[in-house]
Design an enzyme around this catalytic site. Structure first.
Site, PDB file in Angstrom:
ATOM      1  N   SER A  56       0.816  -1.212   0.000  1.00  0.00           N
ATOM      2  CA  SER A  56       0.000   0.000   0.000  1.00  0.00           C
ATOM      3  C   SER A  56       0.851   1.264   0.000  1.00  0.00           C
ATOM      4  O   SER A  56       1.848   1.365   0.702  1.00  0.00           O
ATOM      5  CB  SER A  56      -0.885  -0.004   1.241  1.00  0.00           C
ATOM      6  OG  SER A  56      -1.650   1.172   1.291  1.00  0.00           O
ATOM      7  N   LEU A  94      -1.170   9.907   4.313  1.00  0.00           N
ATOM      8  CA  LEU A  94      -2.462   9.369   3.864  1.00  0.00           C
ATOM      9  C   LEU A  94      -3.281  10.307   2.970  1.00  0.00           C
ATOM     10  O   LEU A  94      -4.505  10.366   3.089  1.00  0.00           O
ATOM     11  CB  LEU A  94      -3.303   8.952   5.082  1.00  0.00           C
ATOM     12  CG  LEU A  94      -2.740   7.789   5.896  1.00  0.00           C
ATOM     13  CD1 LEU A  94      -3.585   7.580   7.140  1.00  0.00           C
ATOM     14  CD2 LEU A  94      -2.680   6.516   5.061  1.00  0.00           C
ATOM     15  N   ASN A 121      -4.720  -0.824   8.286  1.00  0.00           N
ATOM     16  CA  ASN A 121      -3.454  -0.139   8.557  1.00  0.00           C
ATOM     17  C   ASN A 121      -3.509   0.483   9.942  1.00  0.00           C
ATOM     18  O   ASN A 121      -3.972   1.603  10.113  1.00  0.00           O
ATOM     19  CB  ASN A 121      -3.237   0.927   7.475  1.00  0.00           C
ATOM     20  CG  ASN A 121      -1.996   1.757   7.718  1.00  0.00           C
ATOM     21  OD1 ASN A 121      -1.160   1.420   8.558  1.00  0.00           O
ATOM     22  ND2 ASN A 121      -1.872   2.837   6.977  1.00  0.00           N
ATOM     23  N   CYS A 140       0.351   3.365  10.619  1.00  0.00           N
ATOM     24  CA  CYS A 140       0.909   4.465   9.841  1.00  0.00           C
ATOM     25  C   CYS A 140       1.535   5.498  10.764  1.00  0.00           C
ATOM     26  O   CYS A 140       0.867   6.063  11.624  1.00  0.00           O
ATOM     27  CB  CYS A 140      -0.168   5.136   8.994  1.00  0.00           C
ATOM     28  SG  CYS A 140       0.525   6.487   8.024  1.00  0.00           S
ATOM     29  N   ASN A 156       5.171  -2.377   8.551  1.00  0.00           N
ATOM     30  CA  ASN A 156       5.033  -1.015   8.063  1.00  0.00           C
ATOM     31  C   ASN A 156       6.381  -0.323   8.266  1.00  0.00           C
ATOM     32  O   ASN A 156       7.357  -0.970   8.637  1.00  0.00           O
ATOM     33  CB  ASN A 156       3.917  -0.298   8.835  1.00  0.00           C
ATOM     34  CG  ASN A 156       3.244   0.778   7.973  1.00  0.00           C
ATOM     35  OD1 ASN A 156       3.933   1.564   7.319  1.00  0.00           O
ATOM     36  ND2 ASN A 156       1.934   0.818   7.975  1.00  0.00           N
ATOM     37  N   GLY A 166      11.582  -3.863   2.377  1.00  0.00           N
ATOM     38  CA  GLY A 166      12.833  -3.875   1.635  1.00  0.00           C
ATOM     39  C   GLY A 166      12.947  -4.904   0.538  1.00  0.00           C
ATOM     40  O   GLY A 166      14.016  -5.053  -0.050  1.00  0.00           O
ATOM     41  N   GLY A 201       7.328  -3.037  -1.871  1.00  0.00           N
ATOM     42  CA  GLY A 201       6.998  -1.647  -1.598  1.00  0.00           C
ATOM     43  C   GLY A 201       7.886  -0.660  -2.332  1.00  0.00           C
ATOM     44  O   GLY A 201       7.806  -0.498  -3.553  1.00  0.00           O
ATOM     45  N   THR A 202       8.775  -0.030  -1.585  1.00  0.00           N
ATOM     46  CA  THR A 202       9.624   1.033  -2.111  1.00  0.00           C
ATOM     47  C   THR A 202      10.362   0.640  -3.392  1.00  0.00           C
ATOM     48  O   THR A 202      10.625   1.492  -4.239  1.00  0.00           O
ATOM     49  CB  THR A 202      10.630   1.438  -1.015  1.00  0.00           C
ATOM     50  OG1 THR A 202       9.883   1.771   0.162  1.00  0.00           O
ATOM     51  CG2 THR A 202      11.447   2.638  -1.417  1.00  0.00           C
TER      52      THR A 202
HETATM   53  C1  LIG Z   1       5.559   6.622   0.028  1.00  0.00           C
HETATM   54  C2  LIG Z   1       4.978   5.550   0.873  1.00  0.00           C
HETATM   55  C3  LIG Z   1       3.609   5.572   1.189  1.00  0.00           C
HETATM   56  C4  LIG Z   1       3.075   4.585   1.996  1.00  0.00           C
HETATM   57  N1  LIG Z   1       1.719   4.595   2.271  1.00  0.00           N
HETATM   58  C5  LIG Z   1       1.175   3.585   3.015  1.00  0.00           C
HETATM   59  C6  LIG Z   1      -0.224   3.521   3.260  1.00  0.00           C
HETATM   60  O1  LIG Z   1      -0.977   4.366   2.798  1.00  0.00           O
HETATM   61  N2  LIG Z   1      -0.714   2.515   4.016  1.00  0.00           N
HETATM   62  C7  LIG Z   1       0.110   1.539   4.542  1.00  0.00           C
HETATM   63  O2  LIG Z   1      -0.371   0.631   5.220  1.00  0.00           O
HETATM   64  N3  LIG Z   1       1.432   1.559   4.302  1.00  0.00           N
HETATM   65  C8  LIG Z   1       1.985   2.562   3.557  1.00  0.00           C
HETATM   66  N4  LIG Z   1       3.342   2.558   3.314  1.00  0.00           N
HETATM   67  C9  LIG Z   1       4.184   1.484   3.883  1.00  0.00           C
HETATM   68  C10 LIG Z   1       4.467   0.389   2.857  1.00  0.00           C
HETATM   69  O3  LIG Z   1       3.277  -0.226   2.435  1.00  0.00           O
HETATM   70  C11 LIG Z   1       5.394  -0.670   3.460  1.00  0.00           C
HETATM   71  O4  LIG Z   1       4.800  -1.212   4.626  1.00  0.00           O
HETATM   72  C12 LIG Z   1       6.747  -0.099   3.848  1.00  0.00           C
HETATM   73  O5  LIG Z   1       7.171   0.833   2.908  1.00  0.00           O
HETATM   74  C13 LIG Z   1       7.828  -1.180   4.009  1.00  0.00           C
HETATM   75  O6  LIG Z   1       8.022  -1.910   2.845  1.00  0.00           O
HETATM   76  P1  LIG Z   1       9.158  -1.543   1.747  1.00  0.00           P
HETATM   77  O7  LIG Z   1      10.441  -1.415   2.483  1.00  0.00           O
HETATM   78  O8  LIG Z   1       9.122  -2.676   0.775  1.00  0.00           O
HETATM   79  O9  LIG Z   1       8.741  -0.257   1.142  1.00  0.00           O
HETATM   80  C14 LIG Z   1       3.902   3.547   2.502  1.00  0.00           C
HETATM   81  C15 LIG Z   1       5.253   3.528   2.179  1.00  0.00           C
HETATM   82  C16 LIG Z   1       5.806   4.502   1.369  1.00  0.00           C
HETATM   83  C17 LIG Z   1       7.259   4.441   1.050  1.00  0.00           C
END
Ligand SMILES: Cc1cc2nc3c(=O)[nH]c(=O)nc-3n(C[C@H](O)[C@H](O)[C@H](O)COP(=O)(O)O)c2cc1C
Ligand SMILES: Cc1cc2nc3c(=O)[nH]c(=O)nc-3n(C[C@H](O)[C@H](O)[C@H](O)COP(=O)(O)OP(=O)(O)OC[C@H]3O[C@@H](n4cnc5c(N)ncnc54)[C@H](O)[C@@H]3O)c2cc1C
Ligand SMILES: Cc1cc2nc3c(=O)[nH]c(=O)nc-3n(C[C@H](O)[C@H](O)[C@H](O)COP(=O)(O)OP(=O)(O)OC[C@H]3O[C@@H](n4cnc5c(N)ncnc54)[C@H](O)[C@@H]3O)c2cc1C
Ligand SMILES: Cc1cc2nc3c(=O)[nH]c(=O)nc-3n(C[C@H](O)[C@H](O)[C@H](O)COP(=O)(O)O)c2cc1C
Ligand code: FES
Ligand code: FES
Lengths: 257, 304, 304, 257
Positions: C21, C73, C127, C130, C192, C244, C265-266
């Site tokens: 997300s 959000l 969620n 956050c 998260n 990650g 995610g990222t």
């Molecule tokens: C720009 C951005 C926006 C995000 N928005 C949400 C969100 O709206 N709801 C949520 O549950 N997690 C949100 N996340 C968290 C990601 O879903 C994920 O849990 C977190 O980035 C770790 O995973 P990653 O390292 O693969 O990015 C967001 C992350 C990023 C970087």
């Protein structure tokens, strides 16, 4: 312990020997400190997000006259691949010389056994033995003849025996299967080795049974290379010891093998 | 000439750059690379009540811009430290603090009492946050009551500088910082390592013998900086910041967030001369920015 | 042909690769880069009760092998989502889950009830973690009683798949995972973002308008992997792992640690085609290792 | 919105123009998609642990015949420094073409104002205007004459006016101090600009007061470049909008400036 340095070298030459072995020749603008065979350098790998830590590499050869050293690099992961792709003129930062070294034998008949990138310290060792009046003989193990590196350099110093796992050159099998090993009373009484741990364990056992001195060089994972982090330990008869300062060269009998 | 000196309670530092426990050995390992007397202080390895062999190999795994370790407090114990190591390193012309690690309150007290007797050791860093030992260690640092209990007990037997090192593996680090402040700590240092893990996808085995270990290096800097800022905004005692510091710029960031001093950890492995270069870099930063006293940077972050 | 399909409770995924997300928009943004129907599922942006403008710019700071975000959000609210966005994306031939974010239990319940009425939305991801909103958000996920309360309340109004997304900013994530399992969650996803911070040493200002923000990317992978392993060892419901993940190898590591599926995610920002390539990479990994069913990898870590 | 691509280009040429400006010419093996002036690419910077995210860079020029594009790079940090050090033959991965673009004016008299690396999109824009029967004029602001890049290319398309902060070339001061601006009724009725935000704000105000259309290009920090992360927002009269998809080119009146 000898003084350690952190300094930049310039790459003079990058020579590819096989599909996975490369030899880098590095030059320093100033006089090199004395190094001993078995010692290593911690090499900084720039420009790779996957290599935050330095990489330990044996000193493969030294030329004090031209202030150059050589590193033999086997490409196994991001760090060694990056190093193997470096070009002459680029800089390389080294922390060196590190660790213990192979000792001069008190006997005359020696065998140097290397497998894989474990041949790296043996060229410098062979040269050092020769300079000290001892004739080195080499036994090199490889997967196939395409994995053999730079045999001529070793041949200049002494006989070179070969085993390959697929039999494409020399004796088929592992180093322990070479005829020179196939006797209870071999014609050497000092064994130096570097390579995969299973190989070295077999040689340690072989030597113990025959009362031959056996010096091994370990390749444990290292973070600092200078005895500070205690990450690189190996169990010895005196407890956990650092491979980077109490080793990498150990008498096999000192290890809990 | 810029003035780099800072005070952490009763400790006077010629500059705010210290080295972190477990990453700088006993200082001796770095003699060829750093002028130790040019540092604000060094914190030696985690010292326990008796000899410890630590965890089995492998103890280290590299991660993106960081590393995991599971050393497990390998050390010869406080008696050998005081009789053999201290006499060798006591002549370092800097603050040498001893990092004290125990499994029980009694062990912490025993070690601290023994160190208290050696009057020229200026202080200890109470490690209530080591993730790499089965008993004690981090559990002290992740529960507020036990953090308070161990700090109070050690405070009673240790009259000189008592720095308490906090664990980042908690929901509310501010609560714990306030707790140990109330229990008599002279300063807090943070952060210790984050609990992490690495797996070899080829062998299906963990990369550390202990499965989990402590994450350190630049990757944790954002978390460390956040915690330092939170804690420095909440306590009155000095805060010593660490976590991923590898450059003078990183050090400035921690000072701005409210740290009175910093510690350099994992970066020592990558560049054994880095701690000295950070001292020089701080002086250069101050000159460039026309700042005379480094204390003018501390807590200078503008969040308006 | 290898079998990549996994079940997460009553959700059937053609493969374990979902997108996280807030990092994949509503899927539409990635149409030119990924065949969305080739993914196991996608989780759309955090959806709130009403329209939110999010936090002021700047909302992003780069960190060593990661980034901080403070989006807060930003979204048009659940009504606009259901009336305008959903009709556009409901035809994606994959599981589209809605990430539900609230400030109060009532808001969570209101959003979930509205989504419950749209029968073809297969599930929601709650969620409760956050870090980027002032009220609610992470506080639900860092306290066990409130995590349980919000899960239980939403469970009562939402009959289909209920995935609860956990915060890593806690002392004991296992306790909270068990809590939401008991409260009726069908699965948990973790982690998260870690709460972090970045400072500009030149301007003395934070790099985010909100001072602190959420850390994501490869730098947090070791922490995520550890938490997934801890939680998967402790709960019976399926665990979805993230943090990650940037390659098929990373995904395998999370599966080995016990995750039944993963989220990317990222990494989508760095390589918008990465999620599809991870699916292909998993198939390649299985072929190389002679594994027929991906479920044979799940929890396969050998810690003996 | 036009289709976006993720693809490797090969560097044909790296030409240094000033101590901090470099122009990379990139070639693609296949036909290029249509691009418009003001659009940008998200460029992957390999081999730098400090650049995990891509870097947004404007499309400086396009040559559809040779399948090449140019990027003008100002070295300001690790990412742009790494890019500026790349050599011909190396590969560069781009996600492109991204974002909105400058519109064709419904008036004939236009001025293109650039400052710093903000001149990057204006060459492509000037060429595009010319092709559409409009004569572009350029006003370029720089710190000193040593920071002026590639003026000849702009001159081929139209007049080039210059201001430098130190007066070493052209008018001393900022772009707003140039004679062409010093009138309430200037001889242009459409203004395109890209550069430092303070400069663009001044130009936006100038244009608003004179009822001139002003299109600005923002350089907000971006994580994804494709409208997914919502990190790059700017406040507009319709609320927060993404600079990467609703921009980077905005009508100044749309912004909350
Ligand atoms: C720009 C951005 C926006 C995000 N928005 C949400 C969100 O709206 N709801 C949520 O549950 N997690 C949100 N996340 C968290 C990601 O879903 C994920 O849990 C977190 O980035 C770790 O995973 P990653 O390292 O693969 O990015 C967001 C992350 C990023 C970087
Ligand atoms: C004292 C010593 C001397 C060495 N001499 C040589 C040499 O002369 N030539 C040579 O090619 N190699 C030598 N090695 C091994 C070399 O250090 C590793 O191959 C290298 O660090 C791998 O880095 P990578 O990024 O390429 O691969 P990675 O992806 O990091 O790892 C690939 C493999 O190498 C192992 N490895 C990773 N990091 C280290 C580390 N810091 N120390 C040891 N092993 C590691 C991993 O477990 C894995 O099996 C030596 C190692 C030691 C300890
Ligand atoms: C749509 C757009 C088009 C651009 N076109 C050009 C161009 O044609 N030529 C050019 O030289 N530059 C251009 N830029 C700016 C360029 O993206 C940044 O200079 C570059 O990302 C800095 O990276 P760095 O690693 O060198 O420096 P960093 O150390 O990352 O940063 C140096 C400075 O650049 C800013 N910056 C960092 N990352 C970003 C980012 N992702 N987006 C925007 N700013 C950032 C920082 O705030 C800091 O002030 C453009 C930016 C945008 C948004
Ligand atoms: C190999 C290693 C050993 C460590 N040993 C100790 C220790 O004995 N006592 C302690 O309090 N912290 C120990 N730490 C934690 C560091 O002192 C420091 O808190 C942590 O590494 C974060 O800082 P850094 O990112 O700068 O390394 C150790 C860290 C590493 C990497
Ligand atoms: S590698 Fe650090 S002690 Fe050996
Ligand atoms: S950069 Fe991600 S939405 Fe614009």
């Amino acid at each position: 312990m000898s003084k350690k340095y952190i300094t930049d070298f310039v790459i003079l030459e990058n020579r590819r020997h096989t599909h996975e072995f490369v030899i880098l020749t590095l030059q320093h603008p100033e006089m090199l400190p004395q190094m001993f065979p078995g010692q290593f350098a911690e090499v900084r790998v720039d420009g790779s997000p996957q290599t935050y830590l330095r990489r330990p590499l044996s000193i493969h050869d030294v030329d004090y006259k031209n202030n150059t050293i050589k590193l033999l690099i086997q490409e196994v992961g991001p760090g060694t691949r990056r190093l193997a792709s470096m070009k002459s003129g680029e800089k390389l930062n080294l922390v060196y010389p590190l660790g213990t070294y192979y000792s001069l034998p008190d006997k005359k008949r020696v065998l140097l056994v290397g497998g894989g990138c474990g041949v790296a310290p043996l060229l410098f060792l062979g040269r050092y033995l020769k300079e000290n009046g001892i004739d080195p003989r080499f036994l090199v193990g490889a997967r196939s003849e395409n994995d053999l590196v730079e045999l001529d350099a070793y041949r200049e110093l002494g006989d070179v025996y070969i085993t390959t796992e697929d039999g494409s050159r020399g004796t088929r099998g592992f180093v322990i299967h070479h005829p020179v090993m196939k006797t209870f009373e071999p014609d050497f009484d000092w064994l130096y080795t570097c390579g995969p741990e299973p190989m070295m364990r077999v040689l340690a056992k072989y030597s113990r049974e025959r009362n031959i001195t056996c010096e091994v060089s370990l390749e444990n994972k290292m973070a600092c290379g200078i005895g500070a982090c205690l990450c690189c330990v190996t169990p010895t008869i005196e407890g956990n010891k650092c491979t980077c300062t109490d080793g990498p060269v150990f008498n096999a009998n000192y290890l809990k093998w | 000439m810029v003035d780099l000196s800072v005070d952490i309670g009763n400790l006077q530092l010629k500059n705010p750059v210290m080295t972190a426990s477990g990453t700088f050995g006993y200082g001796e390992e770095y003699r060829d690379f750093v002028d130790i007397s040019a540092l604000g202080g060094i914190i030696v390895k985690g010292t326990t009540g008796s000899h410890r062999e630590g965890n089995p190999y492998p103890r280290m795994a590299e991660t993106p811009m960081g590393m995991l370790n599971a050393v497990g407090l390998q050390n010869k114990g406080v008696d050998v430290f005081l009789s053999e190591t201290w006499p060798r390193i006591r002549t370092f012309r800097t603050n040498v603090l001893v990092n004290v690690s125990g499994s029980t309150v009694e062990e912490y007290v025993e070690i601290a009492s023994k160190i208290a007797e050696v009057k020229d050791i200026p202080g200890i860093e109470l490690n209530i946050s080591c993730p790499n030992v089965k008993e004690g260690g981090m559990t002290f640092g992740t529960s507020c009551p036990s953090a308070i209990a161990v700090t109070r007990a050690v405070r009673e037997v240790f009259p000189r500088h008592l720095m308490v090192k906090l664990s980042p593996n908690v929901t509310d680090i501010v609560e714990i910082a306030k707790g140990v402040e109330g229990a008599g700590a002279d300063s807090v240092s943070l952060i210790n390592t984050l609990l992490g893990m690495a797996i070899d996808a080829e062998t299906w085995r963990p990369l550390l013998s202990t499965v989990t270990g402590g994450l350190s290096g630049p990757c944790i800097k954002p978390v460390a900086l956040r915690m330092v800022w939170q804690v420095a905004s909440a306590v009155k005692i000095p805060v010593v910041g660490l976590g991923g510091i590898s450059s003078a710029t990183d050090a400035v960031e921690f000072l701005l967030a409210g740290a009175s001093a910093v510690q350099v950890g994992t970066a020592n492995f990558v560049d054994p001369s880095v701690s000295g270069r950070i001292v020089d870099g701080l002086a250069g930063y101050m000159q460039r920015h026309n700042i005379e006293k480094i204390t003018d940077i501390i807590g200078g972050l503008d969040v308006s």
